[in-house]
Design a protein around this motif. Sequence first.
Motif, PDB file in Angstrom:
ATOM      1  N   ALA A  86       2.084   0.357   4.334  1.00 38.14           N
ATOM      2  CA  ALA A  86       1.100   0.979   3.444  1.00 38.14           C
ATOM      3  C   ALA A  86       1.334   0.616   1.991  1.00 38.14           C
ATOM      4  O   ALA A  86       0.386   0.509   1.218  1.00 38.14           O
ATOM      5  CB  ALA A  86       1.137   2.495   3.610  1.00 38.14           C
ATOM      6  N   GLN A  87       2.597   0.420   1.609  1.00 36.23           N
ATOM      7  CA  GLN A  87       2.898   0.211   0.190  1.00 36.23           C
ATOM      8  C   GLN A  87       4.213  -0.548   0.068  1.00 36.23           C
ATOM      9  O   GLN A  87       5.126  -0.369   0.862  1.00 36.23           O
ATOM     10  CB  GLN A  87       3.012   1.573  -0.488  1.00 36.23           C
ATOM     11  N   ILE A 123      10.472   4.854   5.028  1.00 39.21           N
ATOM     12  CA  ILE A 123      10.811   4.036   3.865  1.00 39.21           C
ATOM     13  C   ILE A 123      12.035   3.216   4.229  1.00 39.21           C
ATOM     14  O   ILE A 123      13.032   3.759   4.709  1.00 39.21           O
ATOM     15  CB  ILE A 123      11.109   4.909   2.632  1.00 39.21           C
ATOM     16  N   GLY A 124      11.964   1.924   3.999  1.00 42.00           N
ATOM     17  CA  GLY A 124      13.096   1.068   4.328  1.00 42.00           C
ATOM     18  C   GLY A 124      12.997  -0.276   3.653  1.00 42.00           C
ATOM     19  O   GLY A 124      12.051  -0.576   2.922  1.00 42.00           O
ATOM     20  N   LYS A 125      14.009  -1.089   3.911  1.00 39.92           N
ATOM     21  CA  LYS A 125      14.092  -2.426   3.322  1.00 39.92           C
ATOM     22  C   LYS A 125      13.821  -3.453   4.405  1.00 39.92           C
ATOM     23  O   LYS A 125      14.357  -3.354   5.514  1.00 39.92           O
ATOM     24  CB  LYS A 125      15.487  -2.638   2.732  1.00 39.92           C
ATOM     25  N   VAL A 142       9.655  -1.026   1.436  1.00 40.68           N
ATOM     26  CA  VAL A 142       8.297  -0.749   1.891  1.00 40.68           C
ATOM     27  C   VAL A 142       8.179   0.671   2.422  1.00 40.68           C
ATOM     28  O   VAL A 142       9.171   1.295   2.800  1.00 40.68           O
ATOM     29  CB  VAL A 142       7.853  -1.740   2.993  1.00 40.68           C
ATOM     30  N   VAL A 143       6.942   1.162   2.435  1.00 45.58           N
ATOM     31  CA  VAL A 143       6.593   2.427   3.068  1.00 45.58           C
ATOM     32  C   VAL A 143       5.592   2.102   4.161  1.00 45.58           C
ATOM     33  O   VAL A 143       4.588   1.437   3.905  1.00 45.58           O
ATOM     34  CB  VAL A 143       5.962   3.418   2.061  1.00 45.58           C
ATOM     35  N   THR A 144       5.860   2.582   5.380  1.00 48.58           N
ATOM     36  CA  THR A 144       4.928   2.352   6.478  1.00 48.58           C
ATOM     37  C   THR A 144       3.894   3.464   6.504  1.00 48.58           C
ATOM     38  O   THR A 144       4.040   4.481   5.834  1.00 48.58           O
ATOM     39  CB  THR A 144       5.662   2.304   7.833  1.00 48.58           C
ATOM     40  N   GLN A 145       2.854   3.280   7.293  1.00 48.28           N
ATOM     41  CA  GLN A 145       1.821   4.305   7.403  1.00 48.28           C
ATOM     42  C   GLN A 145       2.353   5.571   8.054  1.00 48.28           C
ATOM     43  O   GLN A 145       1.810   6.644   7.861  1.00 48.28           O
ATOM     44  CB  GLN A 145       0.627   3.767   8.199  1.00 48.28           C
TER      45      GLN A 145
END
Length: 107
Positions: free
Chosen positions: A96-97, A66-68, A59-62
Amino acid sequence: MFVTPAYAQAAGGAGAGIAQFLPIILIFGIVYLLMIRPQQKRVKEHKAMVEALRRGDMVVTQGGLIGKVSKVKEDDEIEVELAENVKVRVVKATVAQVLSKTEPAKD
């Protein structure tokens, strides 16, 4: 005896009142179709994405991290592993994504 211009203009009838509000109604309809409806669709898609998060998703946070996902908690939190032995707690709504989804476990 003499008719003033104000009385003469007021005799337009009920149809003229509706015609004055027609542009406002059209503007609201256009704003709804071009702005409000697409935003509601994006919110609905984001909510579905957040609810579908599970362990192993990238995932990507706002904030740009980037992490798992290492753990999904019930109280609207997830634990994201950024690097080896580096884990942070993140509110689910700030994702976010989703970069990659994990396959569901087969029984």
